[in-house]
Design an enzyme around this catalytic site. Structure first.
Site, PDB file in Angstrom:
ATOM      1  N   HIS A 241      38.896  10.593 -39.129  1.00  0.00           N
ATOM      2  CA  HIS A 241      37.658  10.025 -39.345  1.00  0.00           C
ATOM      3  C   HIS A 241      36.877   9.134 -38.132  1.00  0.00           C
ATOM      4  O   HIS A 241      35.910   9.547 -37.655  1.00  0.00           O
ATOM      5  CB  HIS A 241      37.799   8.944 -40.482  1.00  0.00           C
ATOM      6  CG  HIS A 241      38.410   9.595 -41.820  1.00  0.00           C
ATOM      7  ND1 HIS A 241      37.702  10.407 -42.501  1.00  0.00           N
ATOM      8  CD2 HIS A 241      39.678   9.465 -42.305  1.00  0.00           C
ATOM      9  CE1 HIS A 241      38.372  10.881 -43.632  1.00  0.00           C
ATOM     10  NE2 HIS A 241      39.769  10.401 -43.409  1.00  0.00           N
ATOM     11  N   ASP A 339      28.736   2.790  -7.570  1.00  0.00           N
ATOM     12  CA  ASP A 339      27.826   3.985  -7.099  1.00  0.00           C
ATOM     13  C   ASP A 339      26.678   3.845  -8.035  1.00  0.00           C
ATOM     14  O   ASP A 339      26.787   4.069  -9.264  1.00  0.00           O
ATOM     15  CB  ASP A 339      28.269   5.145  -6.864  1.00  0.00           C
ATOM     16  CG  ASP A 339      29.468   5.326  -5.895  1.00  0.00           C
ATOM     17  OD1 ASP A 339      29.371   4.475  -5.021  1.00  0.00           O
ATOM     18  OD2 ASP A 339      29.958   6.374  -5.663  1.00  0.00           O
ATOM     19  N   GLY A 367      37.688   3.733  -0.310  1.00  0.00           N
ATOM     20  CA  GLY A 367      39.084   3.346  -0.509  1.00  0.00           C
ATOM     21  C   GLY A 367      39.620   3.710  -1.976  1.00  0.00           C
ATOM     22  O   GLY A 367      40.445   3.934  -2.411  1.00  0.00           O
ATOM     23  N   ALA A 527      31.371  23.370   3.477  1.00  0.00           N
ATOM     24  CA  ALA A 527      31.527  24.439   2.724  1.00  0.00           C
ATOM     25  C   ALA A 527      32.394  25.456   3.510  1.00  0.00           C
ATOM     26  O   ALA A 527      33.118  26.394   2.970  1.00  0.00           O
ATOM     27  CB  ALA A 527      30.337  25.250   2.224  1.00  0.00           C
ATOM     28  N   THR A 553      29.796  14.200  -3.617  1.00  0.00           N
ATOM     29  CA  THR A 553      29.866  13.063  -3.433  1.00  0.00           C
ATOM     30  C   THR A 553      31.443  12.522  -3.089  1.00  0.00           C
ATOM     31  O   THR A 553      31.666  11.956  -2.047  1.00  0.00           O
ATOM     32  CB  THR A 553      29.449  11.869  -4.221  1.00  0.00           C
ATOM     33  OG1 THR A 553      28.003  12.199  -4.496  1.00  0.00           O
ATOM     34  CG2 THR A 553      29.544  10.246  -3.760  1.00  0.00           C
TER      35      THR A 553
END
Length: 604
Positions: A241, A339, A367, A527, A553
């Site tokens: 539920h 961010d 970091g 890439a 990112t």
């Protein structure tokens, strides 16, 4: 990200609902949990809520005790369904996480009054006593409520604790009436939808197969929970539920809904607590509730299974594992940011304004990103960082807490904001980033006390003096430096660095400094992949697997963490580089740097 208050009466299904929310800090910021008497008495519901938070490693979320009885009636409980503890099926213990000071209703009132209008979502999964009493005592909280997403009521399914009423509404129908008539937006998951979310053996099997305390606790609780409802309903599993509320907040597309009027019967002895759902609009009563009536049950359980897998693995045993089985110990020294991400069709050129973007908020900072990536890849990680004494710090550290990163060396600085990164991402996943460093810039070298580990991973978003001090303190072990963002590197640091990770722009900027560098250089090529070099000699090349790029990112940070962990395990250079490229590519397939960081089992 939604800011929520969870109001509950755990209950096995409440416990699962709490765990889903606690595992989703990128979507849900839990301001607090208020317990109410319902499935069992208040002394057990508040203990159970604290126990679940401790089990999840989220003792940062405060738990308050609320009302111990309904507004006007004697308390009804459901030990016949949930067992004497409320969460039978697991070993119950007295949690070390203390109960928060103050009454739960006071917490709701004070939190809402301090908030902006339409900013906080209330998520009740038990009787509505706490919410109703808060509304009665302080009606001026109502404009602050963005939405109420509740479990309760029934239409086609009748009742589950009386012929006409669902349990939560039956326990305190007067409270339900007050809440349903409050004038704020309400979404209601009643028995019509929850009875379609059945915890069958087939759906529980992937949870049972997961290692770790949390998924095993969920499996054991639901195995107990199933014993009553499968016999009652003759079904293959008990309905889940309360987790429907959190599933709706996380993935509303799983559900079908309709705006209806829902009214509560508060007088009839025969139908007390009945919810009259005007599904076909046969009256002119105002449509006060979004009524959930259908659900993709398999999609629901896929979401639940994925969220449970986020909790860090912990063995239920004596902890005497062989040393070779212990995870690698890594210290990450670096930045923590929040961010703020705008997604647009394309990136602007200088002087141009691009409109039509969608805005999101994610935890970030190089970091923090690298620490989370390393943790999800199986390392035992401690993050050394500085944050502000503000709400942004809670958002920025949320995923790190959930995944079990050691934050004992992440210090909050007074009168200084947490760092913020402004990120623009185009339709192809490429990005532009501007950082306001805040507390990261205020990191003082003399305050650094570096925990010793097998490796140290740094970046350049904290002052160079801090990295110099780290180089001095890290006298042994692997020292990896990600030379981002571009900045001059002190000779003292370069002499200590074993592995220097750069992209092409950073390598060009540092070209004059690296003539005498004797360590390993990792050059990322987007890439096109990456290569490892010693001096001018290329010793390994790798290309990433083809993926559907959504947001690049966090790709570089994922690569840094993966390469560090691979080199810590002493694999061949080619294998280490292949692994890092694979992890970096996988990190581009979801929005947000930290949410996109893959777990080890995502790579299989």
């Amino acid at each position: 990200m939604r800011r929520i208050i969870m109001d509950c009466d755990p209950g096995q299904d409440d416990a699962v609902s709490l765990l889903m929310a606690l595992a989703s800090p990128e979507d849900l910021q839990i301001l607090g949990i208020t317990a109410v008497a319902g499935n069992v008495g208040l002394e057990r519901t508040e203990r159970n809520a604290r126990m679940i938070c401790q089990l999840a490693g989220r003792s940062d979320v405060p738990v308050y005790a609320g009302c111990d009885r309904p507004l006007m009636r004697p308390l009804i409980t459901a030990e016949n369904v949930h067992g004497q503890t409320g969460i039978d099926g697991i070993d119950v213990f007295d949690p070390t996480t203390p109960l928060a000071d103050g009454h739960g209703v006071d917490f709701i009132i004070e939190t809402l009054l301090a908030a902006e209008d339409d900013s906080i979502t209330l998520v009740p999964s038990g009787p509505l006593t706490n919410l109703a009493l808060a509304m009665m005592r302080a009606p001026d909280i109502l404009p602050k409520i963005r939405e109420i997403v509740a479990m309760g009521g029934a239409m086609r399914e009748g009742g589950n604790f009386s012929p006409s009423a669902e349990f939560n509404i039956l326990v305190d129908p007067e409270a339900a009436k007050i809440v349903f008539d409050c004038g704020r937006r309400i979404t209601l998951a009643g028995l019509d939808v929850t009875h379609k979310v059945l915890a069958t053996k087939e759906r529980l099997a992937p949870i049972k197969a997961q290692d770790g305390v949390v998924p095993q606790a969920v499996y054991n609780m639901l195995a107990f929970f199933n014993r009553f409802d499968t016999q009652k309903y003759g079904s293959g599993g008990a309905p889940l539920h309360d987790p429907c509320t959190i599933a709706w907040l996380l993935k509303p597309e799983l559900f079908q809904s309709k705006l209806c009027n829902v009214s509560v019967e508060t007088h009839s002895a025969l139908t007390l607590g009945h919810t009259a759902v005007d599904f076909w609009a046969v009256t002119d009563r105002p449509k006060n509730v979004r009524w959930l009536y259908d659900v993709d049950a398999d999609g629901f359980f896929a979401l639940l299974t994925e969220r449970l897998a986020r909790f860090p693995f912990e063995e239920m045993g004596d902890g005497q594992a062989d040393a070779k089985d212990q995870p690698p110990r890594l210290t990450v020294l670096g930045s923590v940011n929040l961010d703020i991400v705008a997604r647009a069709d394309r990136l602007p050129v200088a002087g141009e304004t691009v409109t039509g973007a969608e805005l999101s908020r994610f935890p970030g900072g190089k970091g923090a990103n690298q620490a989370l990536a390393a943790r999800r890849l199986g390392a035992d990680v401690c993050l050394c960082a500085r944050v502000g004494n503000d709400a942004a710090a809670d958002e920025a550290l949320a995923l790190l807490r959930v995944d079990g990163v050691d934050l004992s060396h992440c210090i909050s600085l007074a009168d200084c904001p947490t760092g913020v990164a402004l990120v623009v991402v185009d339709a192809g996943g490429e990005n532009q980033i501007v950082v306001a460093p805040g507390a990261n810039r205020r990191f003082a070298a003399e305050s650094l006390k570096l925990p010793q580990a097998e490796a140290l991973l740094c970046q350049l978003e904290v002052p160079m003096a801090v990295i110099e001090e780290a180089a001095a303190q890290q006298k042994a072990g692997l020292f990896v430096l990600n030379a981002a963002p571009v900045a001059p590197i002190s000779p003292a640091v370069l002499r200590r660095v074993d592995v220097l990770i750069m992209n092409e722009i950073e390598a060009q900027a540092l070209d004059g400094q690296l003539d005498s560098f004797q360590g390993l250089k990792a050059l990322t090529l987007g890439a096109k992949g990456a290569m490892l070099m010693k001096g001018d000699k290329v010793i390994a090349r790798a290309t990433p697997p083809k993926v559907q790029v959504v947001d690049s990112t966090g790709a570089g940070d994922a690569f840094c963490a993966a390469l560090t962990i691979a080199l810590m395990s002493s694999v061949e250079y080619q294998e280490a580089l292949d692994f890092a490229c694979k992890v970096g590519a996988r990190a581009t397939t979801r929005h947000g740097a930290q949410p996109g960081m893959p777990h080890r089992n995502d790579l299989d």
